[in-house]
Design a protein around this motif. Structure first.
Motif, PDB file in Angstrom:
ATOM      1  N   LYS A 651       0.844  -1.194   0.000  1.00 33.12           N
ATOM      2  CA  LYS A 651       0.000   0.000   0.000  1.00 33.12           C
ATOM      3  C   LYS A 651       0.878   1.241   0.000  1.00 33.12           C
ATOM      4  CE  LYS A 651      -3.357  -2.607   2.700  1.00 33.12           C
ATOM      5  NZ  LYS A 651      -3.968  -2.813   4.018  1.00 33.12           N
ATOM      6  N   SER A 652       0.522   2.201  -0.840  1.00 32.57           N
ATOM      7  CA  SER A 652       1.307   3.425  -0.941  1.00 32.57           C
ATOM      8  C   SER A 652       1.230   4.226   0.352  1.00 32.57           C
ATOM      9  CB  SER A 652       0.807   4.281  -2.107  1.00 32.57           C
ATOM     10  OG  SER A 652       0.980   3.607  -3.334  1.00 32.57           O
ATOM     11  N   ASP A 653       2.330   4.867   0.684  1.00 34.63           N
ATOM     12  CA  ASP A 653       2.431   5.738   1.847  1.00 34.63           C
ATOM     13  C   ASP A 653       2.816   7.141   1.381  1.00 34.63           C
ATOM     14  OD1 ASP A 653       2.071   3.410   3.544  1.00 34.63           O
ATOM     15  OD2 ASP A 653       4.150   2.921   3.097  1.00 34.63           O
ATOM     16  N   ILE A 654       2.837   8.110   2.312  1.00 36.44           N
ATOM     17  CA  ILE A 654       3.058   9.508   1.948  1.00 36.44           C
ATOM     18  C   ILE A 654       4.269  10.064   2.688  1.00 36.44           C
ATOM     19  CG2 ILE A 654       2.071  11.841   2.008  1.00 36.44           C
ATOM     20  CD1 ILE A 654      -0.668  10.593   1.737  1.00 36.44           C
ATOM     21  N   LEU A 655       5.148  10.717   1.924  1.00 38.03           N
ATOM     22  CA  LEU A 655       6.283  11.441   2.488  1.00 38.03           C
ATOM     23  C   LEU A 655       5.958  12.933   2.445  1.00 38.03           C
ATOM     24  CD1 LEU A 655       9.263  11.534   3.485  1.00 38.03           C
ATOM     25  CD2 LEU A 655       9.937  11.626   1.075  1.00 38.03           C
ATOM     26  N   TRP A 656       5.975  13.568   3.624  1.00 38.44           N
ATOM     27  CA  TRP A 656       5.683  14.997   3.755  1.00 38.44           C
ATOM     28  C   TRP A 656       6.986  15.779   3.936  1.00 38.44           C
ATOM     29  CZ3 TRP A 656       0.502  16.775   4.014  1.00 38.44           C
ATOM     30  CH2 TRP A 656      -0.473  15.781   4.182  1.00 38.44           C
ATOM     31  N   GLN A 657       6.951  17.059   3.550  1.00 42.21           N
ATOM     32  CA  GLN A 657       8.097  17.931   3.816  1.00 42.21           C
ATOM     33  C   GLN A 657       7.612  19.309   4.261  1.00 42.21           C
ATOM     34  OE1 GLN A 657      10.944  18.609   0.628  1.00 42.21           O
ATOM     35  NE2 GLN A 657      12.542  19.002   2.127  1.00 42.21           N
ATOM     36  N   HIS A 658       8.360  19.864   5.220  1.00 40.75           N
ATOM     37  CA  HIS A 658       8.076  21.201   5.732  1.00 40.75           C
ATOM     38  C   HIS A 658       9.048  22.176   5.070  1.00 40.75           C
ATOM     39  CE1 HIS A 658       7.679  24.524   8.654  1.00 40.75           C
ATOM     40  NE2 HIS A 658       6.497  23.990   8.928  1.00 40.75           N
ATOM     41  N   PRO A 659       8.669  23.439   4.881  1.00 41.51           N
ATOM     42  CA  PRO A 659       9.611  24.408   4.304  1.00 41.51           C
ATOM     43  C   PRO A 659      10.917  24.527   5.090  1.00 41.51           C
ATOM     44  CG  PRO A 659       7.390  25.309   4.268  1.00 41.51           C
ATOM     45  CD  PRO A 659       7.317  24.025   5.037  1.00 41.51           C
ATOM     46  N   ASP A 660      10.898  24.203   6.387  1.00 44.39           N
ATOM     47  CA  ASP A 660      12.139  24.286   7.153  1.00 44.39           C
ATOM     48  C   ASP A 660      13.012  23.038   6.997  1.00 44.39           C
ATOM     49  OD1 ASP A 660      10.968  22.312   8.723  1.00 44.39           O
ATOM     50  OD2 ASP A 660      10.612  23.609  10.449  1.00 44.39           O
ATOM     51  N   GLY A 661      12.558  22.065   6.143  1.00 48.10           N
ATOM     52  CA  GLY A 661      13.348  20.877   5.865  1.00 48.10           C
ATOM     53  C   GLY A 661      12.912  19.633   6.596  1.00 48.10           C
TER      54      GLY A 661
END
Length: 738
Positions: A651-661
């Protein structure tokens, strides 16, 4: 120094590679239709209708580009467990073409009592009148001399059921067929699915014993990791009973493997004693099994433990080009992260032609599960005369890595140096390259832009884009270039937008985008376009933003987005539109961010992102919405970066990113979140560039870039980084290609 197109052509000729020239490719877009020149000069045969499953009738269609007096249409049907049969008759395997270029042939000449109405695959071939059509009568595989001619294939099935978020066809045969031979029931009382899983039975009724089997529909799989879970005892089956486990099988049989096998059969946990009292209770096998080989043959037999206390077993196949790794575990495990104490048996089958061992190459195989009578002991029923039931509790699949240039089932890395305009490929084995090489054509102004498989060899090929707008394809074999050619494109102003397999032939095709917003599609076969068409889109202002298999038929579909924010789905079949629908989206301010399979049903789902950073997910069923939910974001300021399978559960998962890295991962289970956390990397300044499976463990890993220009691979195990490796590249100034 950058080279001109003419200099590049000179370089291509110098190493013996062909160019695509006017007259051999599609060079113009005229009134929205690209004009092809192909091996059969536009000759086609199309099946437009077949009888409803279980009924008598004819297969009909039309042809193009031929004089109907000089050609015929040959027909054939496939009956599961029996093989291919010429139609309308073995002594008359072809029909004439009418003056209006239509044709029709009877595919039920065996009558209502035969298995003709239970056929699942129909084929039509456009052949010259003087051609001697090979006679098919229970034939295993379509003869190659037929497939050299234009042809079309249509599949249909009877009863289906839903199991493990996938659609399965139920085998139906009132007369004995293979394996066995046996009669196969499709009655809901004999084979069904519920919350406990898939129930396969072996029952006696209506004067006979009935076996059961299901076939996974939708997209094909191939290299990757397969998980099959059982929840009932199979260690004590009757001597005459076989639980076939999960196994791959190619009904078409028209592409021979290197060992001559046409069916690509791999048996993942086939439980049976084959009539031998006290004999091994299970086996893993690559068919044909060749039992007599002195080197250990193609099957590995062993004893299952006593399952009276806890019947749960997990069977795993890791299918790579060089090996088949079979793992049997006591208990229920959904990834390759399992305790050593759970291992019942582990067996590695290595590709070694000198020892008569051949790992199948993926093609049109499907996954099957069955329960049947092997009839090795008389009488031909269970020796205890008792019915049998086996419960398969789950099935899942994780594909092999992307950018796989060697076909070893692991992701590799393509590098580019923007200062020197050089390119390089590294064949990866975890954190270490097995091989590396610079690519010819470096310092030429060419940049690697897209990666696909254009010749169907399961190895990544490269689409290059030149700064002057030119495009080229290189067919790769590891770090070596095998063939290359310029693609002049539909014309000035066109560039490659998306890749996908839009006709289901296992080869990447191209979606082009024009600076005006127009789109076009090329169906590719190696270096050559074999068909093409203009894609006018849903209307003005539309462009293709993603491709994915939204209906699980093994063919890529298109997601469109308009400049006003509206969206649409096109379900594709070749260069044509199968079905289309507008997508209103979750609401104003939403745009399509990515696609993935979040419920492991073999169909691509859609991730939406709002301008405020929130995310929504739609589980898709073709052009329709199965279910959807607006999710909160990964945290204030976080946005969806990439989609992958970090825990290897299919099952696909999600990688998130914040502007601060900062980075975070959500492990998904359909619309639900099964786990999530911030990723604790080696320090600040790192940003994910692309995903891949670099160690072949079925779990997505991350290629990251640092603000200082350095690169690294993070090998992932769900929510944690298992290993961090330095990846400095060929030298300074190099960056991995996304």
């Amino acid at each position: 120094m950058k080279r001109s197109v003419e200099q590049y052509r000179t370089a291509i000729r110098a190493i013996g590679l062909p160019e695509l020239r006017i007259g051999s490719v599609f060079l113009a877009l005229l009134l929205g239709v690209l004009i092809p020149v192909r091996a059969f000069a536009g000759q086609t045969v199309v099946i437009t209708s077949v009888p409803e499953y279980g009924t008598l009738g004819s297969m009909s269609g039309n042809v193009t580009g031929v004089d109907n007096t000089l050609f015929r249409v040959a027909g054939a049907i496939y009956v599961p467990g029996l093989g291919w049969y010429s139609k309308p008759f073995s002594n008359s395997p072809e029909v004439t073409i009418e003056n209006d270029l239509t044709w029709s042939l009877n595919v039920s000449t065996g009558g209502a009592g035969s298995l003709d109405p239970k056929a699942t695959i129909f084929g039509a071939w456009l052949v010259p009148s003087g051609f001697s059509v090979p006679i098919l009568s229970g034939t295993v595989g379509i003869p190659a001399q037929l497939n050299n001619f234009p042809h079309d294939i249509r599949e249909r099935y009877g009863r289906t059921l839903e199991f493990a978020n996938r659609t399965w066809a139920v085998k139906d045969a009132h007369l004995p067929v293979g394996p066995g031979p046996n009669r196969f029931s499709n009655l809901p009382s004999d084979v069904w699915a519920d919350q406990a899983g898939l129930h396969l039975t072996l029952h006696q009724h209506d004067g006979a014993w009935w076996s059961t089997e299901v076939t996974l529909l939708g997209g094909r799989h191939g290299y990757g990791t397969y998980f099959c879970h059982t929840a009932s005892r199979t260690d004590n089956l009757d001597l005459n009973v076989t639980f076939g486990g999960c196994f791959t099988f190619d009904d078409y049989g028209d592409e021979r493997s290197s060992d001559g096998s046409m069916n690509r059969e791999i048996d993942i946990g086939e439980d049976s004693r084959w009539g031998i009292l006290g004999g091994p209770s299970t086996q893993n096998a690559k068919q044909p099994s060749d039992f007599g080989l002195s080197n250990g043959a193609n099957r590995h037999q062993f004893f299952l433990p006593n399952l009276s206390g806890n019947p749960e077993l997990t069977r795993i196949l890791v299918w790579r080009p060089d090996s088949l790794r079979f793992i049997t575990l006591r208990g229920n495990y959904s990834s390759l992260n399992y305790p050593p104490a759970a291992v019942v048996d582990e067996y590695l089958y290595i590709d070694d032609p000198t020892a008569a061992r051949h790992v199948p190459v993926p093609g049109r195989e499907r996954l099957h599960i069955n329960l049947w009578l092997n009839q090795t002991v008389n009488p031909s029923n269970p020796t205890d005369n008792q019915p049998v039931e086996v419960v398969v509790s789950d099935f899942s699949y994780s594909p092999a890595g992307s950018q796989d240039f060697s076909g070893e089932g692991r992701s590799d890395i393509s590098w580019y140096n923007s200062d020197t305009e050089e390119s390089s490929v590294w064949l990866m084995n975890g954190l270490i390259p097995d091989d590396a090489a610079g690519l010819l054509g470096a310092d030429s102004g060419w940049i690697p832009k897209k990666f696909g498989d254009f010749n169907g060899d399961k190895k990544a090929d490269i689409i290059w884009q030149n700064t002057d707008g030119s495009t080229a394809i290189w067919l790769m074999d590891g770090v070596a270039l095998t063939e290359g050619a310029l693609l002049l494109g539909p014309g000035t102003g066109w560039s490659v937008n998306q890749l996908g397999d839009f006709n289901g032939d296992g080869m990447s095709d191209i979606i082009w985008q024009h600076t005006s917003g127009a789109s076009a599609i090329w169906l590719m076969e190696g270096l050559d376009p074999i068909d093409a068409g203009g894609l006018l889109g849903p209307g003005t202002g539309w462009s293709v933003v993603k491709s994915g298999d939204l209906n699980g038929d093994g063919i890529s579909d298109l997601l469109w987005q308009n400049i006003d924010g509206s969206s649409a789905v096109w379900l594709m079949k070749g260069v044509g539109l199968l079905a289309g629908a507008g997508l209103l989206g979750p609401g104003t301010g939403w745009s399509i961010k990515d696609v993935g399979d979040f419920n492991d049903d073999g169909k691509s789902d859609i991730v939406w992102q709002h301008v405020d950073g929130s995310m929504a997910m739609w589980l898709m069923d073709g052009a329709g919405l199965l279910s959807g939910r607006v999710q909160l974001d990964g945290g204030t300021g976080f946005s969806v970066k990439l989609v992958g399978d970090f825990d290897g559960d299919g099952k696909s998962d999600i990688l998130w990113q914040h502007p601060d890295g900062r980075l975070a991962i959500w492990l998904m289970n359909g619309l639900g979140i099964s786990g999530g956390t911030l990723i604790q990397g080696p320090g600040t300044g790192w940003s994910p560039l692309r995903l891949g499976d670099f160690n072949g463990d079925g779990k997505t890993d991350i290629v990251v870039l640092h603000t200082d220009g350095s690169s690294a691979i993070w090998l992932m195990n769900g929510l944690t980084i298992s290993t961090i490796g330095p990846l400095l590249g060929p030298d300074t100034g190099w960056s991995p290609v996304p």
